[in-house]
Write an enzyme that holds these catalytic residues in place. Structure first.
Site, PDB file in Angstrom:
ATOM      1  N   LEU A 193     -49.155  88.720 -39.394  1.00 20.69           N
ATOM      2  CA  LEU A 193     -50.173  88.145 -40.262  1.00 20.69           C
ATOM      3  C   LEU A 193     -49.745  86.726 -40.614  1.00 20.69           C
ATOM      4  O   LEU A 193     -48.573  86.485 -40.908  1.00 20.69           O
ATOM      5  CB  LEU A 193     -50.317  88.970 -41.547  1.00 20.69           C
ATOM      6  N   ASP A 194     -50.698  85.782 -40.591  1.00 21.10           N
ATOM      7  CA  ASP A 194     -50.328  84.418 -40.956  1.00 21.10           C
ATOM      8  C   ASP A 194     -50.157  84.319 -42.468  1.00 21.10           C
ATOM      9  O   ASP A 194     -50.398  85.274 -43.219  1.00 21.10           O
ATOM     10  CB  ASP A 194     -51.333  83.407 -40.412  1.00 21.10           C
ATOM     11  N   ALA A 195     -49.727  83.158 -42.914  1.00 21.31           N
ATOM     12  CA  ALA A 195     -49.340  83.005 -44.321  1.00 21.31           C
ATOM     13  C   ALA A 195     -50.505  83.260 -45.274  1.00 21.31           C
ATOM     14  O   ALA A 195     -50.309  83.809 -46.368  1.00 21.31           O
ATOM     15  CB  ALA A 195     -48.772  81.604 -44.548  1.00 21.31           C
ATOM     16  N   ALA A 235     -53.167  85.237 -44.829  1.00 22.58           N
ATOM     17  CA  ALA A 235     -53.705  86.596 -44.772  1.00 22.58           C
ATOM     18  C   ALA A 235     -52.821  87.557 -45.544  1.00 22.58           C
ATOM     19  O   ALA A 235     -51.651  87.274 -45.837  1.00 22.58           O
ATOM     20  CB  ALA A 235     -53.855  87.044 -43.318  1.00 22.58           C
ATOM     21  N   ARG A 262     -61.480  84.012 -39.061  1.00 21.29           N
ATOM     22  CA  ARG A 262     -62.062  82.966 -39.910  1.00 21.29           C
ATOM     23  C   ARG A 262     -63.123  82.180 -39.136  1.00 21.29           C
ATOM     24  O   ARG A 262     -64.154  81.806 -39.693  1.00 21.29           O
ATOM     25  CB  ARG A 262     -60.957  82.037 -40.407  1.00 21.29           C
TER      26      ARG A 262
END
Length: 331
Positions: free
Chosen positions: A97-99, A101, A236
């Protein structure tokens, strides 16, 4: 405690990643907490060694000295001498997961790191809740990005949104069959299609197996997306493209993973539970379910008659949206 505790750390478990925290920092934090727990165990009683110590002779008026055999502890294995027993522990991370999310993040310890590879090979779906905001567009599709456009959204209705979502799901279902490389004439493929188990057996662009609106209160709307091979940036961008199809603009204000394969929010450990005992319990409680699910999904994957893959490799430039997927299939 140390060796016994380490023996119970082989497996998979899930944690809840809060927004704003990078997955690398989360992994390092979990690793540090596990090492603290392993090293905090009560040390074993020190070994005894016989030594001859010089001391006064008993019942001697002249205070003569003599050597006396005495059992004394050896300090070779004392923590203050040798240092901590555990200094490194490999913790693997599953689908990242990116920062920005949040949500379910699967980790593997010890032999559990090999199970992460099995999860990739099983091509399991993941569920997200994605929150959108109508009326503006940004350079990175996020609510806090640089504003590039503002639009009206009074004409947008729940019915129009549901129609767009149905079109997205339909186009991705066609792409799912294409990337699954199944011989649809076989009985196995037919049974998988009936049960909704068709999925690509190789890497592919993002594929959406289900999408629906959970809440619609303009300018906000909340989607539930079931997908595979996705990135949070693609989700997104999907919100941005939905806004364009609705003849307006939209940005994404939240991406939250609520399921990763067979791990759900109920399985995810909160920040206060990132300790040795909680993680050991989570690994033990999930062990049988993990083994059964992986065996079932991998058996389904390799038990189907497949044609050679006509799809694109994972690192190639594949279609990035629902509409590109459909146009790609027509050519």
């Amino acid at each position: 405690m140390g060796s016994a505790g380490l023996a119970r750390l082989h497996g998979l478990f899930a944690v809840y990643k809060p927004p704003g925290l990078k997955w690398k920092h989360l992994r390092d934090t979990v690793e540090l907490q596990l090492l603290k727990g392993l090293n905090a165990g009560k040390p074993l009683a020190p070994e005894q060694r016989v030594r001859f110590l010089l001391g006064p002779m008993e019942n001697s008026e002249k205070k003569e000295l003599t050597l006396t055999a005495t059992s004394v502890p050896t300090l070779v294995n004392h923590p203050l001498v040798r240092g901590p027993a555990f200094t490194s522990l490999k913790v693997g991370v599953g689908h990242r997961l990116d920062a920005q999310a949040s949500g379910v993040l699967v980790l593997g310890v010890g032999r559990g790191r090999r199970l992460l590879t099995d999860m990739y090979d099983a091509h399991l779906t993941k569920d997200y809740t994605v929150r959108g905001l109508l009326g503006k567009a940004t350079d990175d599709f996020c609510e806090d990005g640089r504003l590039v456009e503002k639009t009206t959204y009074d004409h947008v209705t729940r019915e129009k949104l549901d129609r767009i979502l149905a079109m997205i799901q339909g186009s991705h279902q066609k792409a799912l069959v294409m990337y699954s490389n199944l011989d649809l004439k076989t009985q196995e493929a037919y049974e998988m299609a009936v049960r909704g188990l068709i999925r690509p057996m190789n890497k592919s662009p993002m594929l959406i197996t289900g999408i629906r609106c959970l809440h619609f209160a303009p300018p906000e709307f909340l989607l539930e997306v079931q997908c595979m091979h996705e990135t949070q940036k693609q989700l997104r961008k999907l919100v941005h493209e939905i806004g364009l199809e609705l003849k307006t603009t939209s940005v994404c204000s939240q991406v939250r993973r609520i399921r990763d394969g067979f791990f759900t929010l109920d399985d995810a450990l909160l920040r206060t539970q990132w300790d040795l005992h909680s993680i050991q319990d989570a690994i033990q409680s999930a062990a049988l379910r993990v083994a059964a699910e992986l065996e079932k999904n991998l058996r389904l994957g390799w038990g189907i008659h497949q044609h050679p893959s006509p799809g694109q490799p994972w690192d190639s430039a594949g279609p990035s949206s629902a509409w590109e997927l459909e146009s790609n299939m027509k050519h």
